[in-house]
Design a protein around this motif. Sequence first.
Motif, PDB file in Angstrom:
ATOM      1  N   ALA A 196       0.829  -1.204   0.000  1.00  0.00           N
ATOM      2  CA  ALA A 196       0.000   0.000   0.000  1.00  0.00           C
ATOM      3  C   ALA A 196       0.861   1.250   0.000  1.00  0.00           C
ATOM      4  O   ALA A 196       0.442   2.313  -0.465  1.00  0.00           O
ATOM      5  N   ALA A 197       2.071   1.140   0.527  1.00  0.00           N
ATOM      6  CA  ALA A 197       2.975   2.285   0.592  1.00  0.00           C
ATOM      7  C   ALA A 197       3.623   2.602  -0.745  1.00  0.00           C
ATOM      8  O   ALA A 197       4.141   3.706  -0.934  1.00  0.00           O
ATOM      9  N   ASP A 198       3.611   1.654  -1.673  1.00  0.00           N
ATOM     10  CA  ASP A 198       4.294   1.836  -2.944  1.00  0.00           C
ATOM     11  C   ASP A 198       3.724   3.025  -3.707  1.00  0.00           C
ATOM     12  O   ASP A 198       2.545   3.049  -4.056  1.00  0.00           O
ATOM     13  N   GLY A 199       4.553   4.036  -3.935  1.00  0.00           N
ATOM     14  CA  GLY A 199       4.126   5.222  -4.663  1.00  0.00           C
ATOM     15  C   GLY A 199       3.308   6.195  -3.854  1.00  0.00           C
ATOM     16  O   GLY A 199       2.834   7.209  -4.389  1.00  0.00           O
ATOM     17  N   GLN A 200       3.116   5.922  -2.564  1.00  0.00           N
ATOM     18  CA  GLN A 200       2.296   6.773  -1.710  1.00  0.00           C
ATOM     19  C   GLN A 200       3.165   7.537  -0.707  1.00  0.00           C
ATOM     20  O   GLN A 200       4.292   7.174  -0.417  1.00  0.00           O
ATOM     21  N   GLN A 201       2.585   8.601  -0.165  1.00  0.00           N
ATOM     22  CA  GLN A 201       3.247   9.362   0.883  1.00  0.00           C
ATOM     23  C   GLN A 201       3.165   8.584   2.194  1.00  0.00           C
ATOM     24  O   GLN A 201       2.094   8.143   2.599  1.00  0.00           O
ATOM     25  N   PHE A 211       9.516  11.946   5.911  1.00  0.00           N
ATOM     26  CA  PHE A 211       8.341  11.944   5.043  1.00  0.00           C
ATOM     27  C   PHE A 211       8.778  11.699   3.604  1.00  0.00           C
ATOM     28  O   PHE A 211       9.902  12.053   3.218  1.00  0.00           O
ATOM     29  N   GLY A 212       7.892  11.132   2.810  1.00  0.00           N
ATOM     30  CA  GLY A 212       8.215  10.987   1.396  1.00  0.00           C
ATOM     31  C   GLY A 212       7.402   9.924   0.708  1.00  0.00           C
ATOM     32  O   GLY A 212       6.600   9.220   1.337  1.00  0.00           O
ATOM     33  N   ALA A 213       7.598   9.834  -0.607  1.00  0.00           N
ATOM     34  CA  ALA A 213       6.933   8.814  -1.408  1.00  0.00           C
ATOM     35  C   ALA A 213       7.786   7.543  -1.407  1.00  0.00           C
ATOM     36  O   ALA A 213       8.936   7.559  -1.846  1.00  0.00           O
ATOM     37  N   ALA A 214       7.231   6.467  -0.900  1.00  0.00           N
ATOM     38  CA  ALA A 214       7.950   5.200  -0.832  1.00  0.00           C
ATOM     39  C   ALA A 214       7.803   4.438  -2.148  1.00  0.00           C
ATOM     40  O   ALA A 214       6.903   4.717  -2.952  1.00  0.00           O
ATOM     41  N   ARG A 215       8.688   3.491  -2.348  1.00  0.00           N
ATOM     42  CA  ARG A 215       8.595   2.647  -3.544  1.00  0.00           C
ATOM     43  C   ARG A 215       9.027   1.226  -3.205  1.00  0.00           C
ATOM     44  O   ARG A 215       9.961   1.018  -2.430  1.00  0.00           O
ATOM     45  N   ILE A 216       8.329   0.277  -3.797  1.00  0.00           N
ATOM     46  CA  ILE A 216       8.747  -1.120  -3.695  1.00  0.00           C
ATOM     47  C   ILE A 216       9.929  -1.321  -4.638  1.00  0.00           C
ATOM     48  O   ILE A 216       9.873  -0.965  -5.815  1.00  0.00           O
ATOM     49  N   VAL A 217      11.006  -1.879  -4.110  1.00  0.00           N
ATOM     50  CA  VAL A 217      12.213  -2.090  -4.911  1.00  0.00           C
ATOM     51  C   VAL A 217      12.045  -3.351  -5.760  1.00  0.00           C
ATOM     52  O   VAL A 217      11.734  -4.434  -5.240  1.00  0.00           O
ATOM     53  N   THR A 218      12.262  -3.210  -7.064  1.00  0.00           N
ATOM     54  CA  THR A 218      12.129  -4.345  -7.976  1.00  0.00           C
ATOM     55  C   THR A 218      13.465  -4.788  -8.561  1.00  0.00           C
ATOM     56  O   THR A 218      13.605  -5.946  -8.969  1.00  0.00           O
TER      57      THR A 218
END
Length: 227
Positions: free
Chosen positions: A77-82, A112-119
Motif C-alpha cells: 500500500a505504501a508503494d508510490g504513496q506518501q 516523510f516521502g513517497a515510498a517505492r517497492i524495490v524491484t
Amino acid sequence: MSTQSQTLSATERTRLRRHAERGKTSRADLLVVLDAGMICHLGVVVNGTPLVLPSAYGRIGDTLYLHGSSANRSLHAADGQQVCVTVTHVDGLVCARSVFSHSVNYRCAVVFGAARIVTDQDERLAGLRAVTEQLIPGRWDAVRAPTRKELAATSVLALPLTEASVKVRTGPPGDEPEDLALPVWAGVVPMAVSFGEPEPDPALRPGTVTPDHIRLRSGRAGAGRSS
C-alpha cells in the motif's frame, strides 16, 4: 558536497511547532539518529485506515530501506504513496517536581516521502544487506545468502531521506520557579539499550564458535568461545 555537511530542508511537514529549540537542522544529526537505531515505525494509509507498524530498517546513502513479507499489504500500500517513518531513542526519564513538568529525554527522527517497492534485484539484495547489517554488523557475510524462493517471499521498501526533521531533548526537568522549593526529588533516570550474553541455539553443531561479530554486538568482544 558531502551529504553530512548539508542542512535539512525545511518544509511545512517538517517544521517543529512545539519546542522548536530542540530541533536539529544538520543532515549529519539525522544520520546519527538513524544509524543508531534498529527498529523504525512506518505510518501508511491502507484502504483509508492509517496503520503504524514496526520494522527493521537499514540505510544506504540517502535512502532508507525497510523489509517485510511479500504478502504484507501495508508495504504494498505504501508503494508510490506518501508515508512517514520515525526512529526514536529514549535516553532518560525526566522526573520533575510536578506531574505536568515530567518529560523524557529522547532523540527522534521523522522522515516523510513517497515510498517505492524495490524491484531491481541488485538493489533488493543491497537493501536487505543494509537491514541485516543495521541489526548485526558483519552478519550478512557470515551466513547463507537468501535463495530465490526466500527473495520472492520478501518485499523491500525504499524511502528517500529528502524530507525529514530531527528533535532532541536533553538535560534536567524544566520545573516552574515556584516549584523548586518543594521537598520532592527531581532529576533524570538514564536509559540505554544493552545486549546480554549470546545464547547458543541448542541445535548448533558441536564445536561451533561464537563469532567475533556476535560478541562485538553483545559488548563481549574477545576470543571466540565454543558452544
